[in-house]
Scaffold this motif. Structure first.
Motif, PDB file in Angstrom:
ATOM      1  N   PHE A 198      -6.840 -13.840  31.358  1.00  0.00           N
ATOM      2  CA  PHE A 198      -5.574 -14.457  31.761  1.00  0.00           C
ATOM      3  C   PHE A 198      -5.858 -15.156  33.083  1.00  0.00           C
ATOM      4  N   THR A 199      -5.808 -16.486  33.066  1.00  0.00           N
ATOM      5  CA  THR A 199      -6.309 -17.244  34.228  1.00  0.00           C
ATOM      6  C   THR A 199      -5.214 -17.660  35.203  1.00  0.00           C
ATOM      7  N   GLY A 200      -3.942 -17.349  34.904  1.00  0.00           N
ATOM      8  CA  GLY A 200      -2.874 -17.766  35.825  1.00  0.00           C
ATOM      9  C   GLY A 200      -2.937 -19.262  36.042  1.00  0.00           C
ATOM     10  N   ASP A 201      -2.913 -19.694  37.319  1.00  0.00           N
ATOM     11  CA  ASP A 201      -3.065 -21.119  37.636  1.00  0.00           C
ATOM     12  C   ASP A 201      -4.494 -21.446  38.077  1.00  0.00           C
ATOM     13  N   HIS A 202      -5.349 -20.429  38.136  1.00  0.00           N
ATOM     14  CA  HIS A 202      -6.701 -20.648  38.668  1.00  0.00           C
ATOM     15  C   HIS A 202      -7.472 -21.649  37.803  1.00  0.00           C
ATOM     16  N   ILE A 203      -7.422 -21.457  36.512  1.00  0.00           N
ATOM     17  CA  ILE A 203      -8.131 -22.367  35.601  1.00  0.00           C
ATOM     18  C   ILE A 203      -7.170 -22.786  34.503  1.00  0.00           C
ATOM     19  N   LEU A 204      -6.838 -24.081  34.500  1.00  0.00           N
ATOM     20  CA  LEU A 204      -5.950 -24.663  33.496  1.00  0.00           C
ATOM     21  C   LEU A 204      -6.763 -25.697  32.731  1.00  0.00           C
ATOM     22  N   PRO A 205      -6.406 -25.939  31.450  1.00  0.00           N
ATOM     23  CA  PRO A 205      -7.296 -26.762  30.631  1.00  0.00           C
ATOM     24  C   PRO A 205      -7.362 -28.236  31.025  1.00  0.00           C
ATOM     25  N   ASP A 206      -6.256 -28.801  31.541  1.00  0.00           N
ATOM     26  CA  ASP A 206      -6.250 -30.248  31.766  1.00  0.00           C
ATOM     27  C   ASP A 206      -5.980 -30.633  33.210  1.00  0.00           C
ATOM     28  N   ILE A 207      -5.172 -29.845  33.912  1.00  0.00           N
ATOM     29  CA  ILE A 207      -4.872 -30.158  35.310  1.00  0.00           C
ATOM     30  C   ILE A 207      -5.599 -29.148  36.200  1.00  0.00           C
ATOM     31  N   THR A 208      -5.572 -29.406  37.499  1.00  0.00           N
ATOM     32  CA  THR A 208      -6.175 -28.454  38.436  1.00  0.00           C
ATOM     33  C   THR A 208      -5.072 -27.941  39.355  1.00  0.00           C
ATOM     34  N   PRO A 209      -5.168 -26.707  39.808  1.00  0.00           N
ATOM     35  CA  PRO A 209      -4.092 -26.157  40.635  1.00  0.00           C
ATOM     36  C   PRO A 209      -4.084 -26.772  42.028  1.00  0.00           C
ATOM     37  N   HIS A 210      -2.936 -26.722  42.652  1.00  0.00           N
ATOM     38  CA  HIS A 210      -2.797 -27.173  44.034  1.00  0.00           C
ATOM     39  C   HIS A 210      -3.568 -26.218  44.953  1.00  0.00           C
ATOM     40  N   ILE A 211      -4.464 -26.786  45.761  1.00  0.00           N
ATOM     41  CA  ILE A 211      -5.136 -25.995  46.789  1.00  0.00           C
ATOM     42  C   ILE A 211      -4.723 -26.599  48.124  1.00  0.00           C
ATOM     43  N   GLY A 212      -3.941 -25.868  48.875  1.00  0.00           N
ATOM     44  CA  GLY A 212      -3.422 -26.407  50.134  1.00  0.00           C
ATOM     45  C   GLY A 212      -3.681 -25.451  51.277  1.00  0.00           C
ATOM     46  N   ILE A 213      -3.406 -25.925  52.490  1.00  0.00           N
ATOM     47  CA  ILE A 213      -3.557 -25.088  53.682  1.00  0.00           C
ATOM     48  C   ILE A 213      -2.290 -25.265  54.516  1.00  0.00           C
TER      49      ILE A 213
END
Ligand SMILES: [Zn+2]
Length: 338
Positions: A198-213
């Motif tokens: 179960f990858t949550g938002d870490h690995i999605l098939p087509d989009i990439t998750p928001h990585i912010g600071i």
């Protein structure tokens, strides 16, 4: 965030995925992402959910009837393990707990953030936001309304998890894999007895998750470096079918992890080439390529883009490729060799 082959919520159905696992699409009203996939894992002591969906009346209805369609009565739910604290994942966990007495579990780092958000008043949030934007070089007119950016506080969890913990799902082996990046406490959940992740938002098939600071100019953390290590971590788990929280399931989590890694390495390279003169975070974000032109981004999306730019700048700084000028306000970055 990249272009996407979106599948509308209206086309989604609850699904028995076999092996005692079902998925239920739960709408995210007004969000182009469309829906969260909530998973139910059967156990003799009652099903355990992975994520719960957005806290909204329509979402609750969809969760309730969707679970019923795969023979799960929400009143029998034993627990909800939340991949991360964001409202499209943790939002309905509290409602499920009220209905069933289920426990809620999440990683301790995200549990800390929940505590922080719950304790933050509206004016404190506004001050945090405006000071963060000022130091990034944004004009006062760029401020989004607090109502748009203030996250809804999810329910406080009953259980705080750490990397390697086994989740209480009798008869199954479900292990917490700490994959920080998208949030500091993001978890993937490895169903080891079935080679499913179960990858949550870490690995999605087509989009990439928001990585912010946040705040943008923080220099004591490096979420993008964390995210990239978390991708390697998943690749090291061995073959696993990916069951993500959005979009659709896919066969090879590790292969997609490698793709996402190279997407960010490309982005880092382009960004490093762009910082040839001292620029503020806001100026840099405005020059980067987004899925829409900078002028067409709403204040909220510009804020997220700046967060994403800041995370990439911080990673380049940690690698020694760019530096921040000392004692300037707003903060300015420049390439190290120029
Ligand atoms: Zn999400």
């Amino acid at each position: 965030m990249t272009r996407t082959r979106r599948r509308p919520y209206a086309d989604q159905r609850p699904q028995d995925l076999g092996g005692g696992v079902s998925s239920v699409p739960v709408p995210i009203p007004g969000n182009p992402l469309g829906y969260t996939l909530v998973y139910a894992i059967d156990s003799p002591a009652g099903p355990v959910l992975v994520d719960a969906g957005w806290n909204h009346h329509d979402a609750w209805q969809a969760l309730h009837t969707g679970l019923a369609a795969v023979s799960v009565d929400v009143r029998n739910v034993r627990g909800v393990v939340v991949t991360h604290f964001h409202p499209d994942h943790a939002g309905l966990a509290g409602r499920v707990r009220e209905e069933s007495g289920a426990w809620i579990a999440m990683h301790e780092a995200d549990a800390q953030l929940v505590k922080l958000i719950r304790g933050l008043g509206e004016s404190e949030h506004r001050d945090f936001q405006s000071e963060m934007m000022r130091r990034a070089g944004a004009g006062a007119h760029e401020m989004p309304s607090v109502a748009d950016v203030r996250p809804e506080a999810p329910a406080q969890p009953d259980l705080e998890l750490r990397d390697g913990d086994l989740i209480d799902v009798p008869g199954r082996v479900l292990r917490a894999v700490h994959t920080p990046g998208h949030t500091p406490g993001h978890l993937c959940l490895h169903l080891e007895d079935a080679a499913r992740l179960f990858t949550g938002d870490h690995i999605l098939p087509d989009i990439t998750p928001h990585i912010g600071i946040y705040p943008y100019d923080r220099d004591d953390v490096d979420p993008l470096a964390d995210f990239l290590s978390s991708l390697d971590r998943v690749a090291g788990l061995g073959p696993a079918e990916a069951l993500p929280a959005h979009e659709w399931t896919f066969p090879d989590a590790a292969a997609r992890a490698a793709e996402i890694r190279s997407h960010h390495e490309d982005k880092l390279e382009r960004l490093a080439a762009l910082v040839t003169e001292p620029l503020t975070i806001w100026e840099i974000a405005a020059r980067m390529t987004w899925n829409r032109s900078w002028d067409d981004l709403s204040p909220v999306l510009r804020g997220m883009a700046a967060g994403e730019a800041a995370a990439h700048l911080r990673a380049l700084e940690a690698r020694g490729l760019i530096r921040r000028l000392p004692e300037v306000d707003p903060v300015r970055f420049v390439a190290v060799h120029s």
